[in-house]
Design an enzyme around this catalytic site. Sequence first.
Site, PDB file in Angstrom:
ATOM      1  N   GLU A  77       0.833  -1.209   0.000  1.00 40.53           N
ATOM      2  CA  GLU A  77       0.000   0.000   0.000  1.00 40.53           C
ATOM      3  C   GLU A  77       0.862   1.251   0.000  1.00 40.53           C
ATOM      4  O   GLU A  77       2.010   1.224   0.440  1.00 40.53           O
ATOM      5  CB  GLU A  77      -0.879   0.014   1.260  1.00 40.53           C
ATOM      6  CG  GLU A  77      -2.285  -0.502   1.058  1.00 40.53           C
ATOM      7  CD  GLU A  77      -3.198   0.509   0.333  1.00 40.53           C
ATOM      8  OE1 GLU A  77      -2.697   1.463  -0.289  1.00 40.53           O
ATOM      9  OE2 GLU A  77      -4.418   0.308   0.407  1.00 40.53           O
ATOM     10  N   ASP A 120      -4.694   5.293   5.951  1.00 38.40           N
ATOM     11  CA  ASP A 120      -5.277   6.508   6.513  1.00 38.40           C
ATOM     12  C   ASP A 120      -6.397   6.095   7.479  1.00 38.40           C
ATOM     13  O   ASP A 120      -6.137   5.796   8.640  1.00 38.40           O
ATOM     14  CB  ASP A 120      -5.781   7.342   5.332  1.00 38.40           C
ATOM     15  CG  ASP A 120      -6.246   8.725   5.717  1.00 38.40           C
ATOM     16  OD1 ASP A 120      -5.749   9.269   6.706  1.00 38.40           O
ATOM     17  OD2 ASP A 120      -7.119   9.272   5.012  1.00 38.40           O
ATOM     18  N   LYS A 127      -0.818   7.002   8.637  1.00 41.10           N
ATOM     19  CA  LYS A 127      -1.364   8.225   9.254  1.00 41.10           C
ATOM     20  C   LYS A 127      -2.292   7.773  10.384  1.00 41.10           C
ATOM     21  O   LYS A 127      -3.506   7.769  10.230  1.00 41.10           O
ATOM     22  CB  LYS A 127      -2.173   8.961   8.185  1.00 41.10           C
ATOM     23  CG  LYS A 127      -1.841  10.421   7.989  1.00 41.10           C
ATOM     24  CD  LYS A 127      -2.909  11.127   7.202  1.00 41.10           C
ATOM     25  CE  LYS A 127      -2.701  11.131   5.715  1.00 41.10           C
ATOM     26  NZ  LYS A 127      -3.710  11.929   4.990  1.00 41.10           N
ATOM     27  N   PHE A 143      -2.141  16.046   4.338  1.00 38.84           N
ATOM     28  CA  PHE A 143      -2.442  15.403   3.060  1.00 38.84           C
ATOM     29  C   PHE A 143      -1.166  15.463   2.238  1.00 38.84           C
ATOM     30  O   PHE A 143      -0.637  16.536   1.959  1.00 38.84           O
ATOM     31  CB  PHE A 143      -3.604  16.083   2.332  1.00 38.84           C
ATOM     32  CG  PHE A 143      -4.119  15.212   1.224  1.00 38.84           C
ATOM     33  CD1 PHE A 143      -5.065  14.229   1.496  1.00 38.84           C
ATOM     34  CD2 PHE A 143      -3.623  15.320  -0.073  1.00 38.84           C
ATOM     35  CE1 PHE A 143      -5.515  13.379   0.492  1.00 38.84           C
ATOM     36  CE2 PHE A 143      -4.063  14.470  -1.076  1.00 38.84           C
ATOM     37  CZ  PHE A 143      -5.014  13.502  -0.792  1.00 38.84           C
ATOM     38  N   VAL A 144      -0.639  14.289   1.893  1.00 32.45           N
ATOM     39  CA  VAL A 144       0.652  14.241   1.211  1.00 32.45           C
ATOM     40  C   VAL A 144       0.497  13.754  -0.232  1.00 32.45           C
ATOM     41  O   VAL A 144      -0.431  13.016  -0.551  1.00 32.45           O
ATOM     42  CB  VAL A 144       1.663  13.351   1.971  1.00 32.45           C
ATOM     43  CG1 VAL A 144       2.072  13.984   3.281  1.00 32.45           C
ATOM     44  CG2 VAL A 144       1.104  11.951   2.213  1.00 32.45           C
ATOM     45  N   ARG A 182       1.627  12.455  -8.778  1.00 30.06           N
ATOM     46  CA  ARG A 182       2.135  11.088  -8.560  1.00 30.06           C
ATOM     47  C   ARG A 182       3.603  10.977  -8.967  1.00 30.06           C
ATOM     48  O   ARG A 182       4.337  10.152  -8.451  1.00 30.06           O
ATOM     49  CB  ARG A 182       1.342  10.075  -9.397  1.00 30.06           C
ATOM     50  CG  ARG A 182      -0.091   9.892  -8.946  1.00 30.06           C
ATOM     51  CD  ARG A 182      -0.677   8.640  -9.586  1.00 30.06           C
ATOM     52  NE  ARG A 182      -2.129   8.629  -9.565  1.00 30.06           N
ATOM     53  CZ  ARG A 182      -2.860   8.240  -8.529  1.00 30.06           C
ATOM     54  NH1 ARG A 182      -2.267   7.841  -7.425  1.00 30.06           N
ATOM     55  NH2 ARG A 182      -4.178   8.264  -8.580  1.00 30.06           N
TER      56      ARG A 182
HETATM   57  P1  IMP Z   1      -7.968   4.664   3.807  1.00 27.42           P
HETATM   58  O1  IMP Z   1      -8.968   3.665   3.298  1.00 27.42           O
HETATM   59  O2  IMP Z   1      -8.639   5.863   4.393  1.00 27.42           O
HETATM   60  O3  IMP Z   1      -6.931   4.083   4.710  1.00 27.42           O
HETATM   61  O4  IMP Z   1      -7.302   5.302   2.563  1.00 27.42           O
HETATM   62  C1  IMP Z   1      -6.318   4.760   1.886  1.00 27.42           C
HETATM   63  C2  IMP Z   1      -6.184   5.414   0.534  1.00 27.42           C
HETATM   64  O5  IMP Z   1      -6.582   6.800   0.502  1.00 27.42           O
HETATM   65  C3  IMP Z   1      -4.723   5.400   0.227  1.00 27.42           C
HETATM   66  O6  IMP Z   1      -4.343   4.173  -0.351  1.00 27.42           O
HETATM   67  C4  IMP Z   1      -4.586   6.594  -0.687  1.00 27.42           C
HETATM   68  O7  IMP Z   1      -4.837   6.215  -2.005  1.00 27.42           O
HETATM   69  C5  IMP Z   1      -5.629   7.585  -0.195  1.00 27.42           C
HETATM   70  N1  IMP Z   1      -5.016   8.571   0.721  1.00 27.42           N
HETATM   71  C6  IMP Z   1      -5.138   8.644   2.059  1.00 27.42           C
HETATM   72  N2  IMP Z   1      -4.424   9.665   2.576  1.00 27.42           N
HETATM   73  C7  IMP Z   1      -3.811  10.240   1.523  1.00 27.42           C
HETATM   74  C8  IMP Z   1      -2.891  11.363   1.402  1.00 27.42           C
HETATM   75  O8  IMP Z   1      -2.471  12.033   2.361  1.00 27.42           O
HETATM   76  N3  IMP Z   1      -2.491  11.643   0.135  1.00 27.42           N
HETATM   77  C9  IMP Z   1      -2.897  10.952  -0.964  1.00 27.42           C
HETATM   78  N4  IMP Z   1      -3.733   9.897  -0.892  1.00 27.42           N
HETATM   79  C10 IMP Z   1      -4.191   9.554   0.346  1.00 27.42           C
HETATM   80 MG    MG Z   2      -4.137   3.617  -2.168  1.00 28.95          MG
END
Ligand code: IMP
Ligand code: MG
Length: 180
Positions: A96, A100, A128, A149-150, A162
């Site tokens: 991954e 987040d 995160k 947010f990165v 990207r």
């Molecule tokens: P989660 O389901 O909230 O854990 O989100 C995971 C996905 O959200 C990651 O695989 C990223 O594609 C996107 N994402 C979460 N935080 C960021 C960020 O800070 N920058 C860019 N994409 C993010």
């Molecule tokens: Mg992702």
Amino acid sequence: MSPMRTLISEPEIKDRVRQIGAEISEDYNARTPTLVCVLKGALIFFADLIRVITLDVNCEFVQTSSYHDKTLSSGEAKLVFNSKLNFKNIDVIIIEDIIDTGISLTSLIAEIQRTIPASLKVCSLLNKPSRRIKPVQIDYLGFEIENHFVVGYGLDHAQKYRNLPYIAILDPNEIREQII
Ligand code: IMP
Ligand code: MG
């Protein structure tokens, strides 16, 4: 591209990726794990990581529904593409970009577990933890970051950035939509 504050530099990423590759190579010894790249964000990390792993590996690709498609109400991410449906008796490592809320990863783990892999581990470049909704175990982690947010090194904002070779904090003025 607009100038942004670098959070993790190119050499720092390179060093950490090499360390993770060495760890995986040691842990899986003579086995041939299947590395599952979670598109699109993990693509650069995946490409660099497999080249520093000294074992034979199989590569598979999955894509879950995009960040903006996820709603708070469902708390689930949908698998929209999967290059392999059956991981029976296979050692799987999910690769991954960032964990987040943990929602996408939790859904993906459930999908893969259903096919009864020999083992299943998670490797993520970034974590995160402050935003976690669903608890997840990360077996190999690059860097833990604050609630920014990165972008860069595969991570995007609205499909942009990207291709930055480093990880940067996105200027909050650029974040137009409310994310989750
Ligand atoms: P989660 O389901 O909230 O854990 O989100 C995971 C996905 O959200 C990651 O695989 C990223 O594609 C996107 N994402 C979460 N935080 C960021 C960020 O800070 N920058 C860019 N994409 C993010
Ligand atoms: Mg992702």
